[in-house]
Design an enzyme around this catalytic site. Sequence first.
Site, PDB file in Angstrom:
ATOM      1  N   HIS A  76       0.872  -1.183   0.000  1.00  0.00           N
ATOM      2  CA  HIS A  76       0.000   0.000   0.000  1.00  0.00           C
ATOM      3  C   HIS A  76       0.911   1.237   0.000  1.00  0.00           C
ATOM      4  CE1 HIS A  76      -2.835   2.918   1.793  1.00  0.00           C
ATOM      5  NE2 HIS A  76      -3.811   2.074   1.502  1.00  0.00           N
ATOM      6  N   ASP A  98       3.210  -3.891   8.210  1.00  0.00           N
ATOM      7  CA  ASP A  98       1.943  -3.195   7.991  1.00  0.00           C
ATOM      8  C   ASP A  98       0.842  -4.223   8.251  1.00  0.00           C
ATOM      9  OD1 ASP A  98      -0.415  -2.300   6.904  1.00  0.00           O
ATOM     10  OD2 ASP A  98       0.463  -1.532   5.054  1.00  0.00           O
ATOM     11  N   GLN A 125      -4.344  -5.041   7.202  1.00  0.00           N
ATOM     12  CA  GLN A 125      -5.308  -6.062   6.753  1.00  0.00           C
ATOM     13  C   GLN A 125      -5.163  -7.379   7.511  1.00  0.00           C
ATOM     14  OE1 GLN A 125      -7.755  -5.289   4.856  1.00  0.00           O
ATOM     15  NE2 GLN A 125      -7.029  -3.350   4.020  1.00  0.00           N
ATOM     16  N   LYS A 174     -10.507  -0.464  10.671  1.00  0.00           N
ATOM     17  CA  LYS A 174     -10.667  -1.684   9.863  1.00  0.00           C
ATOM     18  C   LYS A 174     -10.964  -2.890  10.747  1.00  0.00           C
ATOM     19  CE  LYS A 174      -7.321  -0.079   6.426  1.00  0.00           C
ATOM     20  NZ  LYS A 174      -8.073   0.312   5.241  1.00  0.00           N
ATOM     21  N   CYS A 208      -4.741   2.258  -3.614  1.00  0.00           N
ATOM     22  CA  CYS A 208      -3.506   2.834  -3.049  1.00  0.00           C
ATOM     23  C   CYS A 208      -2.330   1.887  -3.224  1.00  0.00           C
ATOM     24  CB  CYS A 208      -3.671   3.193  -1.577  1.00  0.00           C
ATOM     25  SG  CYS A 208      -4.962   4.387  -1.293  1.00  0.00           S
TER      26      CYS A 208
HETATM   27  N1  PMP Z   1      -1.845  -0.584   4.524  1.00  0.00           N
HETATM   28  C1  PMP Z   1      -2.778  -1.392   4.029  1.00  0.00           C
HETATM   29  C2  PMP Z   1      -2.391  -2.782   3.617  1.00  0.00           C
HETATM   30  C3  PMP Z   1      -4.095  -0.949   3.912  1.00  0.00           C
HETATM   31  O1  PMP Z   1      -5.021  -1.762   3.401  1.00  0.00           O
HETATM   32  C4  PMP Z   1      -4.422   0.364   4.332  1.00  0.00           C
HETATM   33  C5  PMP Z   1      -5.834   0.890   4.217  1.00  0.00           C
HETATM   34  N2  PMP Z   1      -6.396   0.784   2.954  1.00  0.00           N
HETATM   35  C6  PMP Z   1      -3.407   1.166   4.860  1.00  0.00           C
HETATM   36  C7  PMP Z   1      -2.134   0.653   4.929  1.00  0.00           C
HETATM   37  C8  PMP Z   1      -3.669   2.561   5.314  1.00  0.00           C
HETATM   38  O2  PMP Z   1      -4.511   2.576   6.427  1.00  0.00           O
HETATM   39  P1  PMP Z   1      -5.078   3.950   6.996  1.00  0.00           P
HETATM   40  O3  PMP Z   1      -5.675   4.679   5.831  1.00  0.00           O
HETATM   41  O4  PMP Z   1      -6.097   3.521   7.999  1.00  0.00           O
HETATM   42  O5  PMP Z   1      -3.932   4.688   7.596  1.00  0.00           O
END
Ligand code: PMP
Length: 415
Positions: free
Chosen positions: A129, A206, A209, A232, A370
């Site tokens: 991401h 990270d 998920q 999440k 993203c």
């Molecule tokens: N890393 C991953 C794998 C994600 O899926 C996401 C959220 N789509 C993020 C980072 C970013 O999370 P946040 O927008 O809550 O900071």
Amino acid sequence: MKEAEKMITALVDVREDFPILKRQINGHRLVYLDSAATSQKPKSVIDRITKYYETSNANVLRSVHTLAEEATEQFEESRKKIAGFIHARYPQEIIFTRGTTESLNVIARAWGDKFLKAGDEIVLSPVEHHSNLIPWQQLAERVGAHLRFIDLERDGTITVDAASARINSKTKIVALSAVSNVLGTINPIADIAILAHEVGAIIVVDGAQSVPHQITDVQKLGIDFLAFSGHKMLGPTGIGVLWGRNELLNALDPVIFGGEMIEYVDRENATWAELPAKLEGGTPNIVGAIGLGEATDYLEKIGMPRIEKHVQALTEDAYRRLSSIPDVTVYGPSSPHTGVVSFNIAGVHPHDVAQVLDSQGIAIRAGHHCAQPLMQWLDVIATARASFYLYNSSIDVDSLVDAIKLTRRYFKNGP
Ligand code: PMP
């Protein structure tokens, strides 16, 4: 398949706990398949937030009046619950942030700027991401370090061998997602952590998920830092966690300066408070932290092993059924595959797919998620993505599959 089918129906009744799922969307029962973007919230979390504001609202760590003491106690109680949820050794290893993005940025600033130098290497994967890419790009630019990317298998999985081929004596940071938000792959984090430590590097995970869906035991994983988001995993937005090993967090300098994070200040100088306050400058998201603590209670009550099996069974079922529809390409491995199913219908833009599905009451995500470097690797501009959580059932997969068949027919033959 029998076992999987049992698991798929086992959690259906939790739907009742989520008030929003009673909504009708465009005349249909809401089928919420966008939990990878943000999850829905159970009544217990919503009620806990209201209760805090109705009974105990005050600022934390400042005043000695009763409300302030209650607020501080509840805030710190949540920290302890969250530490327990990820099997951290100490509550002060839980640093409250706004979410995964902020946590990763803090690590890159506070650890990276202090310990990286020109010529050092940061190992990532092309699946990451943007939140687990851009902070490292920026760090590399600031200090003259280099990014190195692990080669993916044809189905997008990351193997320990491929990681090993990129990790060497120049590696100082390995930063990987535990579960991909596009491919649903589950990465071999514990084994890669060993490789990182063999060359003296740290491993940053990270967990955006993975923490919502799996048991997370930071000690068993043998990792150094973990970032995840409350929203999440049934908690409120605007709250997340940076977890780090105590000795690593102790070595960091703060990146946010101001109230709450100091020990002593005079006109010219300041010294820092102990953990966790040192890394939590300013008034924190108190109710967010308390709501997240309540969310972990709810998840533990249902049981993380049950949730993990349920979500993986649903996801793999959706993968299998969508793959069998002509003109549909599904990305990532068929198994193990969890949380998300990304796909495209030949000749139909994913935004159009999402729009047709919305007209049927089905919420999915369409776009680059993203993860633009991954889109480049897949050679697509975007994908549609259905994502699953504990409140989804095989009925939702049926609705998705029927709607995808309808969408395909619609764009092939016209209305
Ligand atoms: N890393 C991953 C794998 C994600 O899926 C996401 C959220 N789509 C993020 C980072 C970013 O999370 P946040 O927008 O809550 O900071």
